[in-house]
Write a protein that holds these residues in place. Structure first.
Motif, mmCIF file in Angstrom:
data_model
loop_
_atom_site.group_PDB
_atom_site.id
_atom_site.type_symbol
_atom_site.label_atom_id
_atom_site.label_comp_id
_atom_site.label_asym_id
_atom_site.label_seq_id
_atom_site.Cartn_x
_atom_site.Cartn_y
_atom_site.Cartn_z
ATOM 1 N N MET A 53 0.838 -1.193 0.000
ATOM 2 C CA MET A 53 0.000 0.000 0.000
ATOM 3 C C MET A 53 0.883 1.256 0.000
ATOM 4 N N ASN A 54 0.856 2.014 -1.094
ATOM 5 C CA ASN A 54 1.731 3.178 -1.192
ATOM 6 C C ASN A 54 1.028 4.504 -0.953
ATOM 7 N N ARG A 55 -0.257 4.410 -0.756
ATOM 8 C CA ARG A 55 -1.075 5.571 -0.494
ATOM 9 C C ARG A 55 -0.625 6.277 0.791
ATOM 10 N N THR A 56 -0.729 7.591 0.843
ATOM 11 C CA THR A 56 -0.453 8.305 2.094
ATOM 12 C C THR A 56 -1.647 8.159 3.024
ATOM 13 N N LEU A 57 -1.394 7.695 4.232
ATOM 14 C CA LEU A 57 -2.476 7.544 5.200
ATOM 15 C C LEU A 57 -2.602 8.783 6.084
ATOM 16 N N ILE A 58 -1.452 9.339 6.431
ATOM 17 C CA ILE A 58 -1.459 10.541 7.263
ATOM 18 C C ILE A 58 -0.305 11.431 6.819
ATOM 19 N N ASP A 59 -0.540 12.729 6.818
ATOM 20 C CA ASP A 59 0.510 13.687 6.463
ATOM 21 C C ASP A 59 0.523 14.747 7.562
ATOM 22 N N VAL A 60 1.607 14.775 8.318
ATOM 23 C CA VAL A 60 1.688 15.713 9.446
ATOM 24 C C VAL A 60 2.791 16.746 9.256
ATOM 25 N N ASP A 61 3.253 16.917 8.036
ATOM 26 C CA ASP A 61 4.393 17.818 7.796
ATOM 27 C C ASP A 61 4.119 19.256 8.245
ATOM 28 N N GLY A 62 2.935 19.758 7.906
ATOM 29 C CA GLY A 62 2.618 21.139 8.269
ATOM 30 C C GLY A 62 2.632 21.341 9.779
ATOM 31 N N ALA A 63 1.983 20.447 10.488
ATOM 32 C CA ALA A 63 1.931 20.561 11.952
ATOM 33 C C ALA A 63 3.310 20.360 12.569
ATOM 34 N N THR A 64 4.070 19.430 12.015
ATOM 35 C CA THR A 64 5.419 19.188 12.539
ATOM 36 C C THR A 64 6.263 20.452 12.462
ATOM 37 N N GLN A 65 6.220 21.109 11.302
ATOM 38 C CA GLN A 65 6.983 22.350 11.131
ATOM 39 C C GLN A 65 6.480 23.442 12.065
ATOM 40 N N ALA A 66 5.173 23.574 12.166
ATOM 41 C CA ALA A 66 4.598 24.625 13.020
ATOM 42 C C ALA A 66 4.983 24.406 14.488
ATOM 43 N N LEU A 67 4.987 23.155 14.916
ATOM 44 C CA LEU A 67 5.329 22.861 16.316
ATOM 45 C C LEU A 67 6.808 23.063 16.593
ATOM 46 N N ARG A 68 7.640 22.744 15.606
ATOM 47 C CA ARG A 68 9.080 23.012 15.771
ATOM 48 C C ARG A 68 9.319 24.502 15.967
ATOM 49 N N GLN A 69 8.670 25.290 15.140
ATOM 50 C CA GLN A 69 8.856 26.733 15.232
ATOM 51 C C GLN A 69 8.311 27.272 16.554
ATOM 52 N N PHE A 70 7.163 26.764 16.946
ATOM 53 C CA PHE A 70 6.534 27.189 18.213
ATOM 54 C C PHE A 70 7.476 26.920 19.386
ATOM 55 N N ALA A 71 8.051 25.735 19.423
ATOM 56 C CA ALA A 71 8.968 25.371 20.515
ATOM 57 C C ALA A 71 10.260 26.187 20.439
ATOM 58 N N HIS A 72 10.764 26.355 19.215
ATOM 59 C CA HIS A 72 12.016 27.090 19.034
ATOM 60 C C HIS A 72 11.882 28.535 19.513
ATOM 61 N N GLU A 73 10.798 29.197 19.095
ATOM 62 C CA GLU A 73 10.601 30.605 19.464
ATOM 63 C C GLU A 73 10.536 30.804 20.972
ATOM 64 N N ARG A 74 10.028 29.780 21.678
ATOM 65 C CA ARG A 74 9.861 29.891 23.134
ATOM 66 C C ARG A 74 10.983 29.194 23.909
ATOM 67 N N ASP A 75 11.960 28.683 23.186
ATOM 68 C CA ASP A 75 13.064 27.961 23.826
ATOM 69 C C ASP A 75 12.530 26.809 24.681
ATOM 70 N N TRP A 76 11.594 26.092 24.123
ATOM 71 C CA TRP A 76 10.954 24.991 24.846
ATOM 72 C C TRP A 76 11.527 23.621 24.481
ATOM 73 N N GLN A 77 12.486 23.573 23.572
ATOM 74 C CA GLN A 77 13.040 22.250 23.228
ATOM 75 C C GLN A 77 13.595 21.551 24.460
ATOM 76 N N GLN A 78 14.110 22.362 25.405
ATOM 77 C CA GLN A 78 14.686 21.788 26.623
ATOM 78 C C GLN A 78 13.677 20.983 27.438
ATOM 79 N N PHE A 79 12.381 21.327 27.325
ATOM 80 C CA PHE A 79 11.357 20.583 28.070
ATOM 81 C C PHE A 79 10.824 19.394 27.265
ATOM 82 N N HIS A 80 11.081 19.392 25.956
ATOM 83 C CA HIS A 80 10.432 18.423 25.076
ATOM 84 C C HIS A 80 11.212 17.131 24.884
ATOM 85 N N SER A 81 11.617 16.518 25.975
ATOM 86 C CA SER A 81 12.162 15.159 25.872
ATOM 87 C C SER A 81 10.998 14.219 25.571
ATOM 88 N N PRO A 82 11.264 13.106 24.891
ATOM 89 C CA PRO A 82 10.192 12.138 24.648
ATOM 90 C C PRO A 82 9.484 11.715 25.934
#
Lengths: 124, 124, 124, 124
Positions: free
Chosen positions: A1-30
């Protein structure tokens, strides 16, 4: 099955930027993000806890719960996407594989109309 | 913001078909799906519970946990997508609104480097 | 109310000894124990997720679920007791206060037969 | 081991009366109570999600979290006790059996200083 089931690229980028702007990567351990995801699912669960199953079908349209349902689903989605990104997991590949595994675990004939877990399904 | 943040159409269709073929719609009330989502998040949490935050960053590549992490993230995603579908919630619209609300709640200057919840952030 | 509502001294001592013998105190931070508690509640939730409310009343006697229900309730209780101990919280005092607060929040007349959360109950 | 590990008789009676006075037994199916328990554990988890493990040790004494920790532990305890009661499970017997099973699963020598799950412990 080669169909895309889910595409989260837009949200992934938006969340990276959101965390980066607030210097929140330090809290975002898995580990921390898994807890945050768990907390949001707890809030979602609370909406449904005293509802009958029948009433729960209307939770997203009933005035007293519609906004809360939408908000909590969004929170769960956002933490899930952020967690997958921080872990480096491709969600589309992961769910593609999982759906294939589920199809093998729950053959249509054996699973029809029963909610039994796959390791207790009748073997053909 | 008109950009697509998340697209779950493929997975939504696949899950509808999966449930339909097995006559599982009867089990898929929002209440039940919220519980199933909660159970999967519990399994995800168990992977991280004894890990340090530092070690948790490698959970998706460490041989002892890589597959489990991938599987549980997929399970969470699948139940989330199925739940949103059964409730009739547009996940992309919901997270678009939530991200905008979060941006207002956590202004860059006030939120930088602090994990305090928005209702306790210093007001400018 | 001076009555004892809960007494966990025996379990608290047994769990301290269990952790000490295995040198597990190092893993038992409150953060980690909260995650472990959450994971066990997830396992408990999975038992009930596809059951009707009516069927759930028999979960502790039905042969297919009786042992699992007992095991998961025990796991939740054990992690809760261990977590309270590590945090230095007196569970009996905590639930005594909480029951008093709940009685004030949910006056008998206003709360009778309704599951509404206290901040939405009709005010007399 | 005949020692009492936990005694919840007082709380069990108090919760029965609380539910009876408010005609809440109708909402207290095991399925619903499991969800309520899950929701409260979610709230407890949120307190710890951004804390380091080290800081989490002080959560019950730090002014910003002390009351919330106590309240959420109490809520978890109360729903656990109510759920066990409605299911007819003797919590003391259940945890006595579980502790014995855990002692067999995690022999002191094999388990010392490792957090590995029992099915992956080295066999002697």
């Amino acid at each position: 099955m080669n169909r895309t089931l889910i595409d989260v690229d837009g949200a992934t980028q938006a969340l990276r930027q959101f965390a980066h702007e607030r210097d929140w990567q330090q809290f975002h351990s898995p580990k921390n993000l898994a807890m945050a995801l768990s907390g949001e699912v707890g809030e979602l669960t609370e909406i449904f806890q005293w509802m009958t199953e029948a009433d729960s079908h209307a939770a997203a349209s009933a005035p007293s719960t519609a906004q809360a349902v939408r908000d909590e689903l969004a929170d769960v989605a956002l933490y899930l996407i952020r967690l997958a990104d921080v872990l480096g997991v491709d969600l589309n590949a992961a769910i593609t594989d999982k759906l294939a595994a589920n199809a093998a675990r729950y053959p249509v004939e054996a699973a029809r109309g029963v909610s039994t877990k796959y390791d207790r399904l009748p073997r053909s």
